[in-house]
Design an enzyme around this catalytic site. Sequence first.
Site, mmCIF file in Angstrom:
data_model
loop_
_atom_site.group_PDB
_atom_site.id
_atom_site.type_symbol
_atom_site.label_atom_id
_atom_site.label_comp_id
_atom_site.label_asym_id
_atom_site.label_seq_id
_atom_site.Cartn_x
_atom_site.Cartn_y
_atom_site.Cartn_z
ATOM 1 C CG HIS A 657 73.355 -85.473 -7.022
ATOM 2 N ND1 HIS A 657 73.947 -84.820 -7.910
ATOM 3 C CD2 HIS A 657 72.466 -84.458 -6.457
ATOM 4 C CE1 HIS A 657 73.899 -83.580 -8.049
ATOM 5 N NE2 HIS A 657 72.928 -83.326 -7.012
ATOM 6 C CG ASP A 659 69.220 -82.105 -5.019
ATOM 7 O OD1 ASP A 659 70.362 -82.427 -5.254
ATOM 8 O OD2 ASP A 659 68.716 -81.150 -6.043
ATOM 9 C CG HIS A 709 70.093 -82.876 -10.603
ATOM 10 N ND1 HIS A 709 69.314 -83.228 -9.834
ATOM 11 C CD2 HIS A 709 70.842 -82.038 -10.113
ATOM 12 C CE1 HIS A 709 69.453 -82.779 -8.505
ATOM 13 N NE2 HIS A 709 70.724 -81.808 -8.801
ATOM 14 N NE ARG A 719 77.878 -73.339 -12.314
ATOM 15 C CZ ARG A 719 77.038 -74.301 -12.446
ATOM 16 N NH1 ARG A 719 77.628 -75.423 -12.245
ATOM 17 N NH2 ARG A 719 75.714 -74.192 -12.261
#
EC number: 1.14.11.4
Length: 728
Positions: A657, A659, A709, A719
């Site tokens: 995608h 940002d 990314h 995480r």
Amino acid sequence: MRSLLLLASLAWLLLAQAKDDAKLEDNLLVLTVATKETEGFRRFKRSAQFFNYKIQSLGLGEDWSAAGGPSAAGGGQKVRLLKKALKKYADKEDLVILFVDSYDVVFASGPRELLKKFQQAKSRVVFSAEELIYPDRRLEAKYPTVPDGKRFLGSGGFIGYAPSLSKLVAEWEGQDNDSDQLFYTKIFLDPEKREQINISLDHRCRIFQNLDGALDEVVLKFEMGHVRARNLAYDTLPVVIHGNGPTKLQVNYLGNYIPRFWTFETGCTVCDEGLRSLKGIGDEALPTVLVGVFIEQPTPFLSLFFRRLLHLRYPQKQMRLFIHNQEQHHKLQVEQFLAEHGGEYQSVKLVGPEVRMANADARNMGADLCRQDQTCTYYFSVDADVALTEPNSLRLLIEQNKNVIAPLMTRHGRLWSNFWGALSADGYYARSEDYVDIVQGRRVGVWNVPYISNIYLIKGSALRAELRHVDLFHYSKLDPDMSFCANVRQQEVFMFLTNRHTFGHLLSLDNYQTTHLHNDLWEVFSNPQDWKEKYIHENYTKALAGKLVETPCPDVYWFPIFTEVACDELVEEMEHYGQWSLGDNKDNRIQGGYENVPTIDIHMNQITFEREWHKFLVEYIAPLTEKLYPGYYTKAQFDLAFVVRYKPDEQPSLMPHHDASTFTINIALNRVGEDYEGGGCRFLRYNCSVRAPRKGWALMHPGRLTHYHEGLPTTKGTRYIAVSFVDP
């Protein structure tokens, strides 16, 4: 040859003049009454020695018959002592005697000027003059009128020839607690006696300056390497400054400077006098210190407070600990600190919130613990809102060797501090002329002040002597801090403040919230210094200087930003809140209600943290952005800032995608290999991955155009990352 003769003649005349002056000054004696050697008396002696006055003290070791000491009402004892002392000087026609109080008096000039002004008065006896009549106002009509100057006699200072002073006191047959001022006043108001003895008053304050009724007239006059008190009303420079009546605090203020204790040219000239050096003393031989810690209200950064206490460069085995914790909110923190470190101290006493002990009573208990123990050399009282950042603070205060001394503490960016330079008429705060200069460090020294709070060191010997009978923290209806200062002042013990070093600062407690799990996170506005110390990585400044910024992929920057504590507390705060999104496209938290690239997350605004997060971005991210992307300037605006949670059985990864940002910040909040396995970020256009994010380090990269990314799969554990889409 003629020039040489003229020079020789001039030198001879100057030498003769010097000898005459010396002879004249040999015929001057200063008499004073001091039944005990107080700090005020030592100040008086120091100013006298500065000018080489010959001093004789009367009454040392006697009990003072009137309450309040030799400067208080009564004073007949002073006349009795003076009358006795003058017997051996009654026939010394050339001897000039200056009789002054001592506890509240300082000299501003030397014998030569004093004698010159006395001789110019053309009287055998000269009394100081006052604006106010005391003690009998009915005598006002009998006073001679004065066209210019003070009209009424003051008994706190007078000068005259020895035989004349003997005549003055010859008729005294009163009691020790009778009024000396009334006695002298009646002699002066008797025209026959006034003329016979040849008495006058120092109407224009050329010799004596009584401060009562004249505070607005007197200012400091800084000369080259010298300081005087100047009377603005008469444009005179008095020789003797007397803090009579309720003006003792003003003479304390003037005594910080006069005669040459602090000047603009020299700074503090007496700060190194009487020091107690601790150099070369082994740990076992250092003075024993009782440290009193007071937690009287919810206080941010208590963990930092205890850490700083531990980091004081003073052996714990020479320290005893007394803690009063009024707050249930801090109970676990205090108990955890004592469980981990209590055994390092010589002894520990804790009074917790369950005891419900009042603030003043707890402070009295702390002082009593030292007072009653002969081996307690110092009592170090520290409130929890003190950020004591100088590890040598305790040593520095001990070495200054004062009965009571406080280090200067101020609030960040404000003039608020832990001392007052003056008091108002009703005993509350008033700003002294030098307050701002002291707070801002333009005047550096050790200052005699009327009020200190939050942190101070008291000698155990003072608690067992001057302050032995005193309920220190109760006084009328005053708060404990003001009660303490009022009681100490009443016992004629000076309170000093030092700003010779940067000791630390005061926390602001005004807007402290206690509704979160980790409330300190919300303190970035109120206490930015402490917020930075607790939450910003120790190597952030290296990154800002360009010395610790890595580039793992093109135009992707990697640098340290958060401490371990910041990461842990942010994760714990989110888990405590617990309302994680479902990770689907429908999202009512954002405008339009649709999320194209959904994650399981919690937004900063859900925990009311968006203002604080924006402040963090502006203060710490924006400066780096402008260095790393030259020519780009940001105000760090954002619509989306959130913490993402990745789990193998929940949402392990994130699809490719762009940002919705100009640039993105991605901060790793836990540690790969320990807390989770897998994870990381891959930039597809560059076929470049960051597979081992470092806890507390941020990835910064462009957003919507170039840096396509994806989030790589988390294969084990959980995480967490903190993400901000900046300048959408």
